[in-house]
Design a protein around this motif. Structure first.
Motif, short mmCIF file in Angstrom:
data_model
loop_
_atom_site.label_atom_id
_atom_site.label_comp_id
_atom_site.label_asym_id
_atom_site.label_seq_id
_atom_site.Cartn_x
_atom_site.Cartn_y
_atom_site.Cartn_z
N MET A 25 -51.31 56.36 -54.88
CA MET A 25 -50.05 56.27 -54.13
C MET A 25 -50.08 54.99 -53.28
N VAL A 26 -49.03 54.20 -53.36
CA VAL A 26 -48.96 52.92 -52.68
C VAL A 26 -48.24 53.08 -51.34
N GLY A 27 -48.85 52.56 -50.26
CA GLY A 27 -48.19 52.58 -48.96
C GLY A 27 -47.09 51.55 -48.89
N PHE A 28 -46.10 51.82 -48.02
CA PHE A 28 -44.95 50.92 -47.92
C PHE A 28 -45.37 49.53 -47.45
N ILE A 86 -41.01 57.92 -54.55
CA ILE A 86 -41.28 56.86 -55.52
C ILE A 86 -42.63 56.21 -55.33
N ALA A 87 -43.45 56.71 -54.39
CA ALA A 87 -44.68 56.01 -54.01
C ALA A 87 -45.67 55.88 -55.16
N GLU A 88 -45.61 56.76 -56.15
CA GLU A 88 -46.54 56.66 -57.28
C GLU A 88 -46.32 55.36 -58.07
N ASP A 89 -45.06 54.99 -58.28
CA ASP A 89 -44.73 53.76 -59.01
C ASP A 89 -43.43 53.20 -58.45
N PRO A 90 -43.50 52.54 -57.30
CA PRO A 90 -42.25 52.17 -56.60
C PRO A 90 -41.53 50.95 -57.16
N GLU A 91 -42.24 50.08 -57.89
CA GLU A 91 -41.63 48.80 -58.27
C GLU A 91 -40.37 48.94 -59.11
N PRO A 92 -40.33 49.82 -60.15
CA PRO A 92 -39.07 49.94 -60.92
C PRO A 92 -37.89 50.37 -60.05
N TYR A 93 -38.13 51.29 -59.10
CA TYR A 93 -37.05 51.75 -58.24
C TYR A 93 -36.56 50.61 -57.35
N VAL A 94 -37.50 49.88 -56.74
CA VAL A 94 -37.10 48.78 -55.84
C VAL A 94 -36.37 47.71 -56.64
N ARG A 95 -36.85 47.44 -57.86
CA ARG A 95 -36.18 46.43 -58.67
C ARG A 95 -34.74 46.85 -58.99
N ARG A 96 -34.52 48.15 -59.28
CA ARG A 96 -33.17 48.62 -59.57
C ARG A 96 -32.28 48.50 -58.33
N VAL A 97 -32.82 48.85 -57.15
CA VAL A 97 -32.04 48.72 -55.91
C VAL A 97 -31.70 47.26 -55.67
N LEU A 98 -32.63 46.37 -55.94
CA LEU A 98 -32.39 44.94 -55.72
C LEU A 98 -31.25 44.43 -56.60
N VAL A 99 -31.28 44.79 -57.88
CA VAL A 99 -30.23 44.33 -58.81
C VAL A 99 -28.88 44.93 -58.44
N ASN A 100 -28.86 46.23 -58.09
CA ASN A 100 -27.59 46.86 -57.71
C ASN A 100 -27.03 46.25 -56.43
N THR A 101 -27.92 45.95 -55.49
CA THR A 101 -27.46 45.30 -54.25
C THR A 101 -26.87 43.93 -54.55
N TYR A 102 -27.54 43.18 -55.41
CA TYR A 102 -27.01 41.87 -55.79
C TYR A 102 -25.63 41.99 -56.43
N ASN A 103 -25.47 42.98 -57.34
CA ASN A 103 -24.18 43.18 -58.00
C ASN A 103 -23.08 43.46 -56.98
N SER A 104 -23.39 44.30 -55.97
CA SER A 104 -22.37 44.61 -54.95
C SER A 104 -22.05 43.38 -54.12
N TRP A 105 -23.05 42.56 -53.82
CA TRP A 105 -22.79 41.32 -53.08
C TRP A 105 -21.93 40.38 -53.91
N TRP A 106 -22.25 40.26 -55.19
CA TRP A 106 -21.52 39.34 -56.05
C TRP A 106 -20.06 39.71 -56.12
N ARG A 107 -19.75 41.01 -56.11
CA ARG A 107 -18.35 41.44 -56.22
C ARG A 107 -17.56 41.13 -54.95
N ARG A 108 -18.23 41.22 -53.78
CA ARG A 108 -17.45 41.09 -52.56
C ARG A 108 -17.53 39.71 -51.90
N ARG A 109 -18.53 38.91 -52.25
CA ARG A 109 -18.67 37.62 -51.59
C ARG A 109 -17.71 36.60 -52.18
#
Length: 468
Positions: free
Chosen positions: A1-4, A47-70
């Protein structure tokens, strides 16, 4: 388990590379990464067992929302910022390295990455284009990206700037987490206040709220307006004792004639166009056998586009040859074919049930199944008769060819996964298949417009029986 904290310090430089590739600006990339990490913190225990895929998905979704509104247009400023520009040839060199690395990938991996990251298609759209399952698309994308990350020419590239130390980023992420906590508390308090106000308002004014009923499906003389790729444009109801007549003005000559009759009686309904007999339809209860007339058949009966056509239907006699029934009601409708891209499909279910392939029994050879997740072509023996069972979980078209000769396209208009049966007999030359009994034929399936599972089950050398 990976710490934050450990994850932010150790793994975020790799994520910063992705953020930079998305934004093209280091400041925006750092801002995007810190936002994604702060949003992922609330789900860390899960998600602590394997957090990178989840964080990567949040990052891409956040970018998509920024791209739509900026707004990315020009902004007036009194002072122009200093910018360090690369030499013109460096951009060409970087693009060349990326294209060369992409060209070293296998064909399927390269195709998936190009469709996903250059054409911006979704996984479902890519699966439809390549004729594979969504799971296969994910696998090709993951393998292709892994090979690009290990490509020595890209590892040595200086396209990306160095990431700042992870401990500095961790402090910024912590500040964002505290800010998000305050915003959530404020939002929860406001939501509670709104709910209390609504409850009090409903209690004080119970009659002030009108009940809105869901819309009902439009029906014409007992027929749904849209069904099986057709739109019912003209229909009429009547009794078995009297002819039913109505006027139809065609907008297309690609039509089907649709019957409905009372009870479980099996009757025949004779249909005339402009006084010319055309055919009869068999009807039993809410459904029956439809029939299709081609443009030449309709033209012989005086049917022309844009001109009114008189349609008359009478009960002919019972299928057994006896007299017609004494009492009952019947309906006849004209359904005009609707182009696939213009058809009002039903809403896609939240979850689609798995599609289990069916097979046809009574053969000396085992059935072979082609599917969205498997092969799309197979060689089978050609016997006296071959049965194909086709089904699709979603609306779409399956185009089947036998030794390169196309069969009638099989089309689905809903999510009921209805099974279509195609029967090919070696003695029937109407299909254009000239293979000799005992030889082999190649059956190929091409899927169009589908967004889920489909299959074609092939049973060669079937022994036909009169009751089938």
């Amino acid at each position: 388990m990976v710490g934050f904290d450990e994850f932010v310090v150790g793994r975020s430089p790799r994520l910063l590379r992705l953020a930079y590739l998305l934004t093209g600006d280091h400041a925006h990339a750092e801002d995007l990464l810190q936002t994604a990490l702060a949003r992922s913190w609330s789900a860390w225990r899960r998600i602590a067992e394997d957090p990178e895929p989840y964080v990567r998905r949040v990052l891409v979704n956040t970018y998509n929302s920024w791209w739509r509104r900026r707004w990315n247009a020009e902004r007036p400023t009194a002072v122009l910022p200093d910018r360090v520009l690369d030499s013109p040839q460096s951009g060409v060199d970087d693009r060349d390295e990326v294209w060369r690395a992409l060209g070293r990938l296998p064909d399927q991996q390269r195709a998936v990455l190009v469709l996903r990251y250059f054409e911006d298609l979704t996984e479902a759209q890519i699966a439809d284009v390549l004729g594979v399952s969504a799971g296969a698309v994910k696998g090709y994308a993951a393998k292709g990206l892994a090979k690009l990350r290990l490509d020595p020419t890209l590892l040595a590239s200086s396209v990306l700037p160095e990431a700042p130390p992870g401990t500095e980023r961790l402090g910024g992420v912590r500040d964002r987490i505290r800010s998000r906590r305050r915003q959530r508390l404020i939002a929860v308090g406001a939501a509670c206040a709104v709910i209390v106000a609504l409850v009090v308002g409903y209690a004080l004014f119970p009659r002030a709220h009108a009940v809105v009923l869901p819309p009902t499906e439009r029906r014409i003389a007992g027929f749904a307006e849209y069904a099986d790729g057709h739109r019912v444009v003209a229909a009429a109801q009547g009794t078995y004792q009297h002819p039913v007549s109505f006027t139809w003005t065609p907008t297309t000559l690609d039509i089907e004639v649709l019957p409905i009759c009372d009870g479980g009686l099996d009757i025949r309904m004779a249909v005339n166009f402009n006084g010319f007999p055309s055919n009869w339809v068999s009807c039993s209860g809410r459904g029956g056998t439809t029939f299709t007339l081609g443009p030449s058949d309709l033209a012989r009966r005086g049917v022309k586009l844009g001109e009114p056509t008189a349609v008359t239907v009478t009960v002919d006699n019972m299928r057994t040859g006896g007299p017609g029934p004494a009492v009952g009601r019947m309906s006849l409708g004209i359904g005009e074919r609707v182009p696939f891209d213009q058809y009002p499909f039903p809403a896609r279910p939240a979850r689609l049930a798995p599609l289990e392939p069916q097979t046809f029994g009574g053969s000396s050879y085992a059935s072979v199944t082609l599917s969205a997740a498997g092969p799309h072509s197979v060689t089978v023996p050609w016997g006296a008769a071959t049965i194909l069972l086709c089904a699709s979980r979603t609306p779409g078209i399956l185009r089947v060819t036998v030794d390169g000769r196309p069969l009638k396209p099989q089309t689905w208009w809903d999510y009921q996964a209805g099974v279509h049966q195609i029967q090919l007999e070696s003695a029937d030359t109407s299909s254009g298949i000239t293979a000799a009994v005992g030889s082999t034929v190649t059956v190929t399936v091409e899927a169009e417009k589908t967004s889920g599972d489909w299959y074609v089950s092939i049973t060669p050398n079937v022994e036909l029986h009169p009751d089938r």
